[in-house]
Design a protein around this motif. Sequence first.
Motif, PDB file in Angstrom:
ATOM      1  N   ASN A  61      -7.447  13.274  -6.257  1.00  0.00           N
ATOM      2  CA  ASN A  61      -6.289  13.533  -5.396  1.00  0.00           C
ATOM      3  C   ASN A  61      -6.725  14.127  -4.060  1.00  0.00           C
ATOM      4  OD1 ASN A  61      -3.260  13.881  -5.025  1.00  0.00           O
ATOM      5  ND2 ASN A  61      -3.942  15.995  -4.810  1.00  0.00           N
ATOM      6  N   GLN A  62      -7.741  14.990  -4.106  1.00  0.00           N
ATOM      7  CA  GLN A  62      -8.299  15.545  -2.875  1.00  0.00           C
ATOM      8  C   GLN A  62      -8.886  14.441  -2.000  1.00  0.00           C
ATOM      9  OE1 GLN A  62      -8.830  19.108  -1.842  1.00  0.00           O
ATOM     10  NE2 GLN A  62      -7.068  19.244  -3.191  1.00  0.00           N
ATOM     11  N   TRP A  63      -9.604  13.529  -2.643  1.00  0.00           N
ATOM     12  CA  TRP A  63     -10.217  12.434  -1.903  1.00  0.00           C
ATOM     13  C   TRP A  63      -9.170  11.484  -1.334  1.00  0.00           C
ATOM     14  CZ3 TRP A  63     -14.558  12.109   0.392  1.00  0.00           C
ATOM     15  CH2 TRP A  63     -15.686  12.763  -0.104  1.00  0.00           C
ATOM     16  N   LEU A  64      -8.091  11.277  -2.053  1.00  0.00           N
ATOM     17  CA  LEU A  64      -7.032  10.403  -1.564  1.00  0.00           C
ATOM     18  C   LEU A  64      -6.430  10.960  -0.272  1.00  0.00           C
ATOM     19  CD1 LEU A  64      -5.217   7.933  -2.032  1.00  0.00           C
ATOM     20  CD2 LEU A  64      -3.687   9.407  -3.362  1.00  0.00           C
ATOM     21  N   LYS A  65      -6.215  12.266  -0.259  1.00  0.00           N
ATOM     22  CA  LYS A  65      -5.691  12.914   0.937  1.00  0.00           C
ATOM     23  C   LYS A  65      -6.638  12.737   2.118  1.00  0.00           C
ATOM     24  CE  LYS A  65      -4.706  17.507   2.830  1.00  0.00           C
ATOM     25  NZ  LYS A  65      -4.749  18.975   2.575  1.00  0.00           N
ATOM     26  N   MET A  66      -7.937  12.886   1.865  1.00  0.00           N
ATOM     27  CA  MET A  66      -8.922  12.768   2.937  1.00  0.00           C
ATOM     28  C   MET A  66      -9.056  11.332   3.442  1.00  0.00           C
ATOM     29  SD  MET A  66     -11.912  15.353   1.589  1.00  0.00           S
ATOM     30  CE  MET A  66     -13.137  14.479   2.562  1.00  0.00           C
ATOM     31  N   THR A  67      -9.132  10.380   2.517  1.00  0.00           N
ATOM     32  CA  THR A  67      -9.349   8.985   2.924  1.00  0.00           C
ATOM     33  C   THR A  67      -8.137   8.391   3.644  1.00  0.00           C
ATOM     34  OG1 THR A  67      -8.665   8.269   0.697  1.00  0.00           O
ATOM     35  CG2 THR A  67     -11.020   8.477   1.117  1.00  0.00           C
ATOM     36  N   MET A  68      -6.956   8.932   3.377  1.00  0.00           N
ATOM     37  CA  MET A  68      -5.741   8.430   4.016  1.00  0.00           C
ATOM     38  C   MET A  68      -5.428   9.140   5.332  1.00  0.00           C
ATOM     39  SD  MET A  68      -4.752   5.883   2.398  1.00  0.00           S
ATOM     40  CE  MET A  68      -3.308   5.666   3.439  1.00  0.00           C
ATOM     41  N   ALA A  69      -6.229  10.133   5.697  1.00  0.00           N
ATOM     42  CA  ALA A  69      -5.931  10.924   6.893  1.00  0.00           C
ATOM     43  C   ALA A  69      -5.872  10.063   8.152  1.00  0.00           C
ATOM     44  CB  ALA A  69      -6.965  12.033   7.055  1.00  0.00           C
ATOM     45  N   TYR A  70      -6.886   9.236   8.383  1.00  0.00           N
ATOM     46  CA  TYR A  70      -6.916   8.422   9.600  1.00  0.00           C
ATOM     47  C   TYR A  70      -5.943   7.244   9.555  1.00  0.00           C
ATOM     48  CZ  TYR A  70     -10.843  11.123  11.344  1.00  0.00           C
ATOM     49  OH  TYR A  70     -11.619  12.145  11.809  1.00  0.00           O
ATOM     50  N   PRO A  71      -5.866   6.485   8.434  1.00  0.00           N
ATOM     51  CA  PRO A  71      -4.851   5.426   8.377  1.00  0.00           C
ATOM     52  C   PRO A  71      -3.435   5.956   8.588  1.00  0.00           C
ATOM     53  CG  PRO A  71      -6.447   5.139   6.622  1.00  0.00           C
ATOM     54  CD  PRO A  71      -6.750   6.445   7.264  1.00  0.00           C
ATOM     55  N   ALA A  72      -3.125   7.102   8.001  1.00  0.00           N
ATOM     56  CA  ALA A  72      -1.786   7.684   8.155  1.00  0.00           C
ATOM     57  C   ALA A  72      -1.523   8.070   9.610  1.00  0.00           C
ATOM     58  CB  ALA A  72      -1.640   8.905   7.255  1.00  0.00           C
ATOM     59  N   LEU A  86       1.688   6.955  -6.630  1.00  0.00           N
ATOM     60  CA  LEU A  86       0.607   7.872  -7.008  1.00  0.00           C
ATOM     61  C   LEU A  86       0.998   9.319  -6.732  1.00  0.00           C
ATOM     62  CD1 LEU A  86      -2.566   5.946  -5.729  1.00  0.00           C
ATOM     63  CD2 LEU A  86      -1.919   6.372  -8.111  1.00  0.00           C
ATOM     64  N   LYS A  87       1.636   9.559  -5.584  1.00  0.00           N
ATOM     65  CA  LYS A  87       2.033  10.924  -5.220  1.00  0.00           C
ATOM     66  C   LYS A  87       3.051  11.478  -6.205  1.00  0.00           C
ATOM     67  CE  LYS A  87       3.797  13.701  -1.369  1.00  0.00           C
ATOM     68  NZ  LYS A  87       2.640  14.594  -1.311  1.00  0.00           N
ATOM     69  N   ILE A  88       4.049  10.670  -6.526  1.00  0.00           N
ATOM     70  CA  ILE A  88       5.086  11.110  -7.468  1.00  0.00           C
ATOM     71  C   ILE A  88       4.488  11.317  -8.861  1.00  0.00           C
ATOM     72  CG2 ILE A  88       7.212  10.421  -8.646  1.00  0.00           C
ATOM     73  CD1 ILE A  88       8.019   8.971  -6.067  1.00  0.00           C
ATOM     74  N   SER A  89       3.602  10.412  -9.277  1.00  0.00           N
ATOM     75  CA  SER A  89       2.952  10.535 -10.591  1.00  0.00           C
ATOM     76  C   SER A  89       2.114  11.799 -10.666  1.00  0.00           C
ATOM     77  CB  SER A  89       2.073   9.307 -10.857  1.00  0.00           C
ATOM     78  OG  SER A  89       2.829   8.123 -10.860  1.00  0.00           O
ATOM     79  N   PHE A  90       1.412  12.100  -9.573  1.00  0.00           N
ATOM     80  CA  PHE A  90       0.584  13.309  -9.547  1.00  0.00           C
ATOM     81  C   PHE A  90       1.454  14.557  -9.637  1.00  0.00           C
ATOM     82  CE2 PHE A  90      -1.683  16.696  -7.235  1.00  0.00           C
ATOM     83  CZ  PHE A  90      -2.829  16.774  -8.023  1.00  0.00           C
ATOM     84  N   LEU A  91       2.577  14.578  -8.924  1.00  0.00           N
ATOM     85  CA  LEU A  91       3.478  15.729  -8.973  1.00  0.00           C
ATOM     86  C   LEU A  91       4.060  15.921 -10.376  1.00  0.00           C
ATOM     87  CD1 LEU A  91       5.391  15.380  -5.580  1.00  0.00           C
ATOM     88  CD2 LEU A  91       3.811  17.203  -6.229  1.00  0.00           C
ATOM     89  N   VAL A 148       0.838  -1.211   0.000  1.00  0.00           N
ATOM     90  CA  VAL A 148       0.000   0.000   0.000  1.00  0.00           C
ATOM     91  C   VAL A 148       0.865   1.251   0.000  1.00  0.00           C
ATOM     92  CG1 VAL A 148      -1.686   1.339   1.334  1.00  0.00           C
ATOM     93  CG2 VAL A 148      -1.952  -1.137   1.120  1.00  0.00           C
ATOM     94  N   GLY A 149       1.925   1.251   0.811  1.00  0.00           N
ATOM     95  CA  GLY A 149       2.823   2.394   0.860  1.00  0.00           C
ATOM     96  C   GLY A 149       3.506   2.661  -0.467  1.00  0.00           C
ATOM     97  N   SER A 150       3.909   1.603  -1.145  1.00  0.00           N
ATOM     98  CA  SER A 150       4.556   1.752  -2.454  1.00  0.00           C
ATOM     99  C   SER A 150       3.588   2.313  -3.485  1.00  0.00           C
ATOM    100  CB  SER A 150       5.085   0.388  -2.929  1.00  0.00           C
ATOM    101  OG  SER A 150       6.046  -0.114  -2.035  1.00  0.00           O
ATOM    102  N   ILE A 151       2.347   1.843  -3.428  1.00  0.00           N
ATOM    103  CA  ILE A 151       1.330   2.339  -4.369  1.00  0.00           C
ATOM    104  C   ILE A 151       1.062   3.826  -4.131  1.00  0.00           C
ATOM    105  CG2 ILE A 151      -1.108   2.201  -5.019  1.00  0.00           C
ATOM    106  CD1 ILE A 151      -0.948  -0.818  -4.467  1.00  0.00           C
ATOM    107  N   LEU A 152       0.921   4.206  -2.848  1.00  0.00           N
ATOM    108  CA  LEU A 152       0.639   5.610  -2.514  1.00  0.00           C
ATOM    109  C   LEU A 152       1.793   6.520  -2.910  1.00  0.00           C
ATOM    110  CD1 LEU A 152      -1.042   5.204   1.001  1.00  0.00           C
ATOM    111  CD2 LEU A 152      -2.163   5.808  -1.157  1.00  0.00           C
ATOM    112  N   LEU A 153       3.028   6.052  -2.688  1.00  0.00           N
ATOM    113  CA  LEU A 153       4.193   6.845  -3.079  1.00  0.00           C
ATOM    114  C   LEU A 153       4.247   7.016  -4.590  1.00  0.00           C
ATOM    115  CD1 LEU A 153       6.786   8.300  -2.245  1.00  0.00           C
ATOM    116  CD2 LEU A 153       7.990   6.105  -2.409  1.00  0.00           C
TER     117      LEU A 153
END
Length: 473
Positions: A361-372, A68-73, A61-66
């Motif tokens: 991307n906005q939703w990803l930030k919100m949905t990951m708030a509590y797991p993070a 996605l973040k780099i791809s978005f940037l 999951v961490g690798s996927i999120l990283l």
Amino acid sequence: MTKNPNLIEKLVMNSSSTLIIIGTFLLMFGAASLFYFLQPYFEDIYLKRISTTWGFTLMIVGSILLTLKISFLVYILVLYLRYKVVNSVSDEQLPLLTVIVPAYNEGELVYKTLISLTDSDYPKEKLQIISIDDGSQDDTWQWMKKAKQELGNSVSIYQQPKNMGKRHALYRGFNLGMGEVFITVDSDSIVKKDTLRNMASPFIVNEECGAVAGNVRVLNRKDALIPRMLNVSFAFSFEFIRSAQSTLGSVLCTPGALSAYRREAVFNCREAWINQTFMGQVSKIGEDRAMTNMILKQGYKVLFQRNAYVLTNIPERYKNLSKMFIRWERSNVRENIAMSKFAFSNFREGKKTGTRILLLNQWLKMTMAYPALLIMLFFIVTYPVLFFSSTFVSALVFSSMRALFYAKKHNVAESLWAYPYSIFFAFTLFWITPYAIATAGRSGWLTRDLTKKELKKQQQQQQVEVEVVAVSS
């Protein structure tokens, strides 16, 4: 010999700033060194974690999120490179313009704001300035009357019968305004001479333009440490992120400090906007993001003007800063939900994929708030050395993007504040998004009400002024 208190304050501030910058880099490079020398220890932890189902899942999951973040940037970078500012049109082409300045407990700042607006190089015969006092508790109305006395017919001032909220003050301004384009400016902000014409020009050049976001910079950046740090963050947020969003015609939020709207677009949604509710309660926050959403929903494009500058005051204390961020994040929660209701439909002609990516991307930030947050707490308890060293190293890497951007566009020395801000945010503001999600239904403004102590002080000052005038008479 009499010492200048302002000079002493500046010297103290500069000394503190230097120590903070040096301390930040010592922490970051110290953490990087620790990360390097303890690599065998971290690898052992990694092998133990990956051997468990939970650890393996977390790694994937961490690798996927990283990724996605780099791809978005990278995606944002490509859009940023395609961005083009709209140059000002001629005086003859400029539209009739109404500038609305809502004010609440701003004191002298509203006077300075109105002065800066009248000093603009916008054709005077095409400019209408309206300022509305939203039932202030302090001397805001007195400063507005002073501006009216000095500026005459250049400014019209109104007073709400009681404090009704910024949205109602703007609504009254929209109803009073005669302009083809409305510009809203916060009452603690100063615009540059060419800001108004640069904000109005896109509406003439592009018929699809329904709203324009201005370029917000920090006015009080030399007065305290927090504004110094946020000035770099603001530059990146507006000049990089919003430039990219503008390329898609989908700037997600036109800021309260400086925004422009097409009259027709505002009138198409003003009743829905003023009567907007969330969880059964009338919305009193997020009026800028809400208006942006409603204009996007109509099929208009929302652009960003990098050449339209406004300098605005931001909180200098942590308590007030956190309240401001909470208000912004609550608005994001509400308006992401509202935007999701139309963003995946055929809401306008042309390409819409980019707009949807921005929302996701906005939703990803919100949905990951509590797991993070939970993962962070877990690593603090179980592997504190790994957590702190990796956090500082991550801050060093991602801060460098902001710092390099600011150094190239503005000032190398000021760009260094990107590094302390990353640490400041990571350790003192990480809770904002989770808290805002949990309290999204609350609508308090949080930052503008005067305390009883402040109100009493204001009243005492006003009484002294009255007595001085009486004695002089």
